[in-house]
Each structure stands twice: as structure tokens, then as C-alpha cells.
Write an enzyme that holds these catalytic residues in place. Structure first.
Site, PDB file in Angstrom:
ATOM      1  N   TYR A   1       0.843  -1.193   0.000  1.00  0.00           N
ATOM      2  CA  TYR A   1       0.000   0.000   0.000  1.00  0.00           C
ATOM      3  C   TYR A   1       0.877   1.241   0.000  1.00  0.00           C
ATOM      4  CZ  TYR A   1      -4.203  -2.621   1.327  1.00  0.00           C
ATOM      5  OH  TYR A   1      -5.273  -3.472   1.348  1.00  0.00           O
TER       6      TYR A   1
ATOM      7  N   TYR B   1      -0.269  -9.826   0.563  1.00  0.00           N
ATOM      8  CA  TYR B   1       0.744  -9.232   1.437  1.00  0.00           C
ATOM      9  C   TYR B   1       0.726  -9.895   2.814  1.00  0.00           C
ATOM     10  CZ  TYR B   1      -3.177  -6.256   3.089  1.00  0.00           C
ATOM     11  OH  TYR B   1      -4.373  -5.786   3.576  1.00  0.00           O
TER      12      TYR B   1
ATOM     13  N   ARG C   1      -2.488 -12.066   3.630  1.00  0.00           N
ATOM     14  CA  ARG C   1      -3.826 -11.745   3.161  1.00  0.00           C
ATOM     15  C   ARG C   1      -3.985 -12.168   1.710  1.00  0.00           C
ATOM     16  NH1 ARG C   1      -7.412  -8.432   4.558  1.00  0.00           N
ATOM     17  NH2 ARG C   1      -8.579 -10.264   3.970  1.00  0.00           N
TER      18      ARG C   1
ATOM     19  N   HIS D   1      -7.009  -8.682  -2.451  1.00  0.00           N
ATOM     20  CA  HIS D   1      -8.343  -8.126  -2.204  1.00  0.00           C
ATOM     21  C   HIS D   1      -8.368  -6.648  -2.550  1.00  0.00           C
ATOM     22  CE1 HIS D   1      -6.019  -7.460   1.494  1.00  0.00           C
ATOM     23  NE2 HIS D   1      -6.719  -6.342   1.611  1.00  0.00           N
TER      24      HIS D   1
ATOM     25  N   HIS E   1     -10.487  -3.249  -1.192  1.00  0.00           N
ATOM     26  CA  HIS E   1     -11.406  -2.716  -0.188  1.00  0.00           C
ATOM     27  C   HIS E   1     -12.471  -1.874  -0.883  1.00  0.00           C
ATOM     28  CE1 HIS E   1      -8.911  -3.781   3.352  1.00  0.00           C
ATOM     29  NE2 HIS E   1      -7.910  -3.633   2.507  1.00  0.00           N
TER      30      HIS E   1
HETATM   31 FE   LIG Z   1      -6.018  -4.633   2.674  1.00  0.00          FE
END
Ligand SMILES: [Fe+2]
Length: 233
Positions: A105, A144, A154, A157, A159
């Protein structure tokens, strides 16, 4: 007041419980006391109102926010937003945020050892049209690691946050990709009861796929009711 439409509360089994110990942070944030139910009033049913005029068409293309193109597999994410009776919900603000293709991110708190992409910010927004449809252009996010438990990763995905025309139609959720082997090991995904969690997985759709350009994924969203898309707490 009596003529106002009110919203039914979510039926059991359609969302995750507040407490799911395998998802470690729920242990400290889950309510320890019984919930207090508040009566619905005008403010839950009619507000909030936001500035639709500020949302431009280019906000829905996450691949064109910089001078160059981001690295990764280009994708189209399209779907329809519906109410509990399957009717289109037009004019709904959808905001998305996601990691880049390397699983990183663009955020100060994300110090995962993976490269940032100077051509990818990872945020976008759009409004549903008169038939409830929306469409984003993006790149497929990477998996990640997180520190929930040893060797925790994870699944890929995106959000999603949706604002309907009232607080009671606010939805925050995550969209997953079909066939991801990490889903079976993910406590966030598995905190939602079986039968409902599958609604968070998008479907690969060849008819949405654009030749020589991008793979298409379909993700329909139901805001409330028995078939509601599971919501995050
Ligand atoms: Fe996330």
C-alpha cells in the site's frame, strides 16, 4: 415519521461476529457488553448527503493517475449494486483502495518489504448509474503479509466502501478473487459464516474481459437483507 421506510436489521449468519479470536484484533475491539439498539430516526434514513458533483469519470480508472502506467495485470471490476429486493441502487458512491501488484500500500504504516509503484496510488471512486452499475479499471493487487499469526498472508483483495442514500446503507467490505489459495487460511475471510463469505469473491467474466487490454471480474453488491454482501465491523 410513520410513513418513512425503515431498515430491517441484518439476519443472523450474514456477517461476521464481532469477536472472532483467530482474527486477533477483534479480541480487543469486540464489544464486551450487550449492544444498545437505537431507534431509527430521520437521520438514519435520509442522511448523509455528499457532493456527487465532485466525482469525475476519471476517478474510476486507477491506472491513469500518473504519467506512466502501473506495473501488474490490468483488470476491470464491474458489478451492480442492489437493495435487499434485487432492485438497482443508483447514485451510490463507491470508493475503493488496494495494494499494488507487489502487495504494497502507498501508506506510511505499510512498511512491508515490497516495492512501491510510482505510477500507482491505489485509490478510486465512482457513482453507480441509473441501473446500479459501476466499473473500475485497476491492476490486480498482490497478496501481502500481516502479523496476525505466524506466516499470515492476506489473499489479494480490494477494499470497497459504499454510501447509499442513508447511514443505514453504508457498507465497507473486501472483494476477493476466485480460486485464491490463501482464502482458506485467511481469518478475516473465514470470520464470515460459510454461505455468506462466498459473496465477497468476485467472478471471472470473459464477457467483461477486453481483448488485448484487461481481464474482467464481476462483483455484485447487495446492501441489505438475507443476501447482503458481508460487511466489516
Ligand atoms: Fe487490505
Amino acid at each position: 415519521m410513520s410513513a418513512l421506510k425503515t431498515y430491517r436489521r441484518p439476519p443472523p449468519g450474514s456477517h461476521s461476529d464481532y469477536l472472532y479470536p483467530d482474527y486477533a484484533s477483534t479480541v480487543s475491539r469486540a464489544p464486551s457488553q450487550p449492544l444498545v439498539l437505537l431507534p431509527q430516526t430521520l437521520s438514519e434514513i435520509t442522511g448523509p448527503v455528499f457532493g456527487h458533483e465532485r466525482v469525475s469519470a476519471s476517478d474510476a480508472d486507477l491506472t491513469r493517475k500518473h504519467d506512466g502506467e502501473p506495473l501488474g495485470e490490468r483488470i476491470l471490476v464491474c458489478g451492480r449494486v442492489m437493495d435487499e429486493d434485487g432492485r438497482a441502487v443508483p447514485n451510490t458512491l463507491i470508493e475503493v483502495w488496494q495494494a499494488n501488484a507487489a502487495g504494497r500500500y502507498r501508506h506510511q504504516r505499510d512498511q512491508h518489504d515490497a516495492p512501491l509503484d510510482p505510477n500507482f496510488t491505489g485509490t478510486g471512486r465512482t457513482l453507480t448509474d441509473d441501473n446500479g452499475f459501476y466499473r473500475f479499471v485497476s491492476i490486480r493487487p498482490g497478496a501481502y503479509p500481516w502479523r496476525n499469526h505466524p506466516n499470515a498472508w492476506r489473499p489479494a483483495h480490494i477494499h470497497f466502501s459504499l454510501f447509499g442514500n442513508a447511514f443505514a446503507t453504508r457498507l465497507v467490505t473486501q472483494m476477493y478473487f476466485p480460486g485464491d489459495p490463501l482464502l482458506a487460511f485467511d481469518p478475516i475471510y473465514n470470520s464470515v459464516p460459510a454461505g455468506a463469505r462466498e459473496r465477497m469473491v468476485s467472478a471471472f467474466d470473459l464477457s467483461l474481459t477486453e481483448p488485448e487490454h484487461a481481464l474482467g471480474f464481476r462483483f455484485d453488491i447487495v446492501l441489505r437483507g438475507r443476501d447482503a454482501t458481508p460487511m466489516e465491523h
